[in-house]
Design a protein around this motif. Structure first.
Motif, PDB file in Angstrom:
ATOM      1  N   ALA A 252       0.826  -1.209   0.000  1.00  0.00           N
ATOM      2  CA  ALA A 252       0.000   0.000   0.000  1.00  0.00           C
ATOM      3  C   ALA A 252       0.862   1.262   0.000  1.00  0.00           C
ATOM      4  N   ALA A 253       1.968   1.230   0.705  1.00  0.00           N
ATOM      5  CA  ALA A 253       2.817   2.412   0.841  1.00  0.00           C
ATOM      6  C   ALA A 253       3.762   2.623  -0.340  1.00  0.00           C
ATOM      7  N   PHE A 254       4.291   1.542  -0.911  1.00  0.00           N
ATOM      8  CA  PHE A 254       5.403   1.673  -1.849  1.00  0.00           C
ATOM      9  C   PHE A 254       5.215   1.033  -3.218  1.00  0.00           C
ATOM     10  N   SER A 255       4.095   0.470  -3.512  1.00  0.00           N
ATOM     11  CA  SER A 255       3.920  -0.358  -4.702  1.00  0.00           C
ATOM     12  C   SER A 255       4.490   0.226  -5.979  1.00  0.00           C
ATOM     13  N   ASP A 256       4.203   1.481  -6.273  1.00  0.00           N
ATOM     14  CA  ASP A 256       4.636   2.060  -7.544  1.00  0.00           C
ATOM     15  C   ASP A 256       5.981   2.765  -7.467  1.00  0.00           C
ATOM     16  N   ARG A 257       6.661   2.682  -6.322  1.00  0.00           N
ATOM     17  CA  ARG A 257       7.928   3.400  -6.156  1.00  0.00           C
ATOM     18  C   ARG A 257       9.120   2.495  -5.882  1.00  0.00           C
ATOM     19  N   VAL A 258       8.997   1.185  -5.993  1.00  0.00           N
ATOM     20  CA  VAL A 258      10.131   0.316  -5.689  1.00  0.00           C
ATOM     21  C   VAL A 258      11.227   0.493  -6.736  1.00  0.00           C
ATOM     22  N   PRO A 259      12.459   0.339  -6.349  1.00  0.00           N
ATOM     23  CA  PRO A 259      12.930   0.048  -5.005  1.00  0.00           C
ATOM     24  C   PRO A 259      12.890   1.294  -4.105  1.00  0.00           C
ATOM     25  N   VAL A 260      12.692   1.044  -2.820  1.00  0.00           N
ATOM     26  CA  VAL A 260      12.694   2.106  -1.824  1.00  0.00           C
ATOM     27  C   VAL A 260      13.825   1.814  -0.842  1.00  0.00           C
ATOM     28  N   ILE A 261      14.615   2.834  -0.538  1.00  0.00           N
ATOM     29  CA  ILE A 261      15.712   2.692   0.412  1.00  0.00           C
ATOM     30  C   ILE A 261      15.256   3.298   1.734  1.00  0.00           C
ATOM     31  N   VAL A 262      15.325   2.513   2.793  1.00  0.00           N
ATOM     32  CA  VAL A 262      14.915   2.944   4.127  1.00  0.00           C
ATOM     33  C   VAL A 262      16.154   2.920   5.018  1.00  0.00           C
ATOM     34  N   VAL A 263      16.417   4.025   5.697  1.00  0.00           N
ATOM     35  CA  VAL A 263      17.573   4.122   6.596  1.00  0.00           C
ATOM     36  C   VAL A 263      17.049   4.341   8.012  1.00  0.00           C
ATOM     37  N   ASP A 264      17.392   3.423   8.888  1.00  0.00           N
ATOM     38  CA  ASP A 264      16.986   3.520  10.289  1.00  0.00           C
ATOM     39  C   ASP A 264      15.481   3.733  10.438  1.00  0.00           C
TER      40      ASP A 264
END
Length: 82
Positions: free
Chosen positions: A50-62
């Motif tokens: 729901a949050a990231f479907s159309d934006r992958v890849p997503v980089i998450v830091v901490d």
């Protein structure tokens, strides 16, 4: 906080060429800098989908979204140096 004290997560998807590129860069940086690194499949978790479907890849830091689609290496290095 040195890089080894950070945790980087790649939100990825099978068959995604940008995800494969991001994975390669992040694995190399993790080996060089020593930060914790893991990957999660966006399609395996409804909340991530729901949050990231159309934006992958997503980089998450901490635990906070850092960027998506491409790894901006200089920006990530600067973030990890904090």
């Amino acid at each position: 906080m040195p890089p080894r004290d950070h945790r980087v997560t790649l939100v990825t998807r099978a068959g995604c060429h940008l995800c494969a590129e991001a994975e390669s860069v992040l694995r190399s940086l993790a080996a060089e800098l020593g930060f914790g690194y893991d990957e999660v499949d966006v399609d395996a978790a409804p909340a991530l989908l729901a949050a990231f479907s159309d934006r992958v890849p997503v980089i998450v830091v901490d635990g906070k979204e850092h960027g998506y689609w491409r790894v901006e290496e200089a920006r990530l290095r600067a973030r990890l140096a904090r």
